[in-house]
Design an enzyme around this catalytic site. Structure first.
Site, short mmCIF file in Angstrom:
data_model
loop_
_atom_site.label_atom_id
_atom_site.label_comp_id
_atom_site.label_asym_id
_atom_site.label_seq_id
_atom_site.Cartn_x
_atom_site.Cartn_y
_atom_site.Cartn_z
N LYS A 152 0.82 -1.21 0.00
CA LYS A 152 0.00 0.00 0.00
C LYS A 152 0.85 1.25 0.00
CE LYS A 152 -4.48 -1.48 1.70
NZ LYS A 152 -5.62 -1.20 2.58
N LYS B 59 -5.34 -9.00 -6.12
CA LYS B 59 -6.61 -9.30 -5.45
C LYS B 59 -7.62 -8.19 -5.71
CE LYS B 59 -6.61 -7.13 -1.00
NZ LYS B 59 -7.63 -7.13 0.02
N LYS C 190 -11.03 -2.79 -2.60
CA LYS C 190 -11.78 -1.55 -2.65
C LYS C 190 -10.92 -0.40 -3.11
CE LYS C 190 -13.86 -2.55 1.65
NZ LYS C 190 -12.63 -2.45 2.43
P1 ATP Z 1 -8.76 -2.00 1.16
O1 ATP Z 1 -8.34 -2.02 -0.27
O2 ATP Z 1 -9.36 -0.70 1.62
O3 ATP Z 1 -7.75 -2.60 2.08
P2 ATP Z 1 -10.05 -4.50 1.01
O4 ATP Z 1 -10.85 -4.73 -0.19
O5 ATP Z 1 -8.71 -5.13 1.11
O6 ATP Z 1 -10.00 -2.95 1.20
P3 ATP Z 1 -10.52 -4.91 3.79
O7 ATP Z 1 -11.52 -4.09 4.51
O8 ATP Z 1 -9.07 -4.58 3.93
O9 ATP Z 1 -10.91 -4.92 2.25
O10 ATP Z 1 -10.69 -6.44 4.15
C1 ATP Z 1 -11.86 -6.95 4.72
C2 ATP Z 1 -11.91 -8.44 4.66
O11 ATP Z 1 -12.11 -8.85 3.32
C3 ATP Z 1 -10.65 -9.15 5.14
O12 ATP Z 1 -11.03 -10.28 5.90
C4 ATP Z 1 -9.98 -9.57 3.88
O13 ATP Z 1 -9.23 -10.75 4.05
C5 ATP Z 1 -11.15 -9.81 2.95
N1 ATP Z 1 -10.78 -9.58 1.56
C6 ATP Z 1 -10.43 -8.40 1.01
N2 ATP Z 1 -10.17 -8.53 -0.30
C7 ATP Z 1 -10.36 -9.84 -0.60
C8 ATP Z 1 -10.27 -10.62 -1.79
N3 ATP Z 1 -9.94 -10.07 -2.94
N4 ATP Z 1 -10.55 -11.94 -1.73
C9 ATP Z 1 -10.90 -12.50 -0.56
N5 ATP Z 1 -11.01 -11.85 0.60
C10 ATP Z 1 -10.75 -10.52 0.60
MG MG Z 2 -7.33 -4.64 2.72
#
Ligand code: ATP
Ligand code: MG
Length: 332
Positions: free
Chosen positions: A112, A195, A198
């Site tokens: 990040k 992956k 968001k």
């Molecule tokens: P950000 O990009 O803001 O970090 P994020 O999409 O990674 O957002 P988080 O809020 O960090 O989402 O993660 C929330 C949950 O979703 C965690 O348990 C994480 O393991 C799961 N998660 C996030 N992205 C994925 C993905 N692509 N596949 C499976 N699980 C995911």
């Molecule tokens: Mg995340």
């Protein structure tokens, strides 16, 4: 009953399919056999730039999606992280037993901060995994259901719990990660080696829970595929098709092999059409229930206030024990 803790950041207007498959969906069944705390991680969200004008609404939207996906605020504790100050208070104590080098090895921070440019990364982003450890340890959680991307943070959490216990006396339960490894990771539709996320995804790479079915179907149909025409699972040679297959499998509960067999001799486009149907069937009910809940924000806020009360009841004793063992003078 074993205690389970997990959360997602309100860092976007909607959760994405990765959050659902890797996190929220797994929480729903866990409510049967565990005492669950699910939180909206707003303190985590501000480790990257957030617009104050939208954060509160995104927090509500995230909570509404939890409930719409099947989190029951009566059976489980559903709260907003910033409503329970014990998370941040414990995080400070844990920061002071975390090595700088140890925190520097966290790959999520490296990824990040590289994206933002090292100069723009904040101390908050650096300390994120320690706050995450506090989220878990403050509730004495036994199990933490998270996606594969959080494995390293979970390992840090366990190390910090053991270190604190060794240094100050037995205080924390040492939690276990509950990770659904292969099928639990959803990749970006446009960039299927990264992956789905968001904050990072290209608009077309992301399937949002709150987007209309048509919009998601369109994105699936324009998903990046691979050379060749054969539908088979091969993460190395065919990351795009493999991602579509794992999403299909995760949502239908059918093994990947069976789906591959179903599409034998057919074209990529057929798989995409089939997947779009599966995604629509899964997400439509969640979307409509979430929008319903968001029609009455005052009621939603009341649910979250009750959750915060329950959360404080679960966490005050642990924080008091930590501060006492570290030698802080208790207030008369
Ligand atoms: P950000 O990009 O803001 O970090 P994020 O999409 O990674 O957002 P988080 O809020 O960090 O989402 O993660 C929330 C949950 O979703 C965690 O348990 C994480 O393991 C799961 N998660 C996030 N992205 C994925 C993905 N692509 N596949 C499976 N699980 C995911
Ligand atoms: Mg995340």
């Amino acid at each position: 009953r074993p205690r389970v803790v997990s959360g997602v950041q309100p860092s976007a207007d909607s959760l994405h399919l990765g959050n659902y498959v890797g996190a929220v969906r797994n929480w729903v069944d866990m409510q049967n056999d565990n005492e669950c705390v699910f939180f909206v991680a707003d303190l985590h969200a501000v480790t990257t730039d957030q617009d104050p004008a939208t954060l509160a609404q995104r927090t509500r939207v995230t909570a509404a999606q939890y409930i719409a996906a099947g989190i029951d605020p009566e059976r489980s504790t559903l709260l907003v992280q910033s409503h329970v100050p014990e998370h941040a208070q414990l995080a400070w104590a844990l920061n002071c037993i975390t090595g700088f080098g140890e925190a520097s090895r966290m790959t999520q921070f490296k990824d990040k901060s590289a994206k933002q440019g090292a100069e723009n990364a904040t101390v908050g982003l650096f300390a994120y995994p320690v706050l995450m450890a506090a989220d878990i340890l403050i509730y004495q959680a036994h199990q933490v259901p998270v996606g594969e991307d959080q494995r390293q943070h979970l390992e840090l959490t366990r190390n910090l719990a053991q270190r604190f216990n060794a240094r100050y006396g037995d205080t924390f339960v040492v939690p276990e990660a509950k990770i659904l490894a292969e099928s639990a990771k959803v990749y970006d539709l446009q960039n299927p080696t990264a992956k789905m996320s968001k904050s990072a995804a290209a608009e077309n790479g992301l399937l949002r829970l709150l987007d209309p079915a048509k919009k998601n179907a369109k994105k699936i149909k324009s998903a990046v595929t691979d050379d060749g025409t054969e539908i088979r699972f091969d993460r190395e040679a065919k990351p795009g098709i493999s991602n579509l297959l794992t999403i299909h499998s995760a949502l239908t509960g059918r093994p990947v092999d069976e789906i591959v067999a179903e599409y034998e001799g057919r074209m990529y486009g057929h798989l995409k059409v089939g997947l779009a149907e599966v995604v629509t069937e899964t997400l439509e009910p969640i979307r409509s229930r979430a929008l319903e809940l968001l029609d009455d924000p005052a009621e939603l806020d009341r649910m979250l206030a009750r959750g915060a009360e329950k959360g404080r009841e679960l966490s005050v004793a642990t924080l008091a024990a930590v501060y006492d063992r570290m030698g802080f003078l208790s207030r008369a």
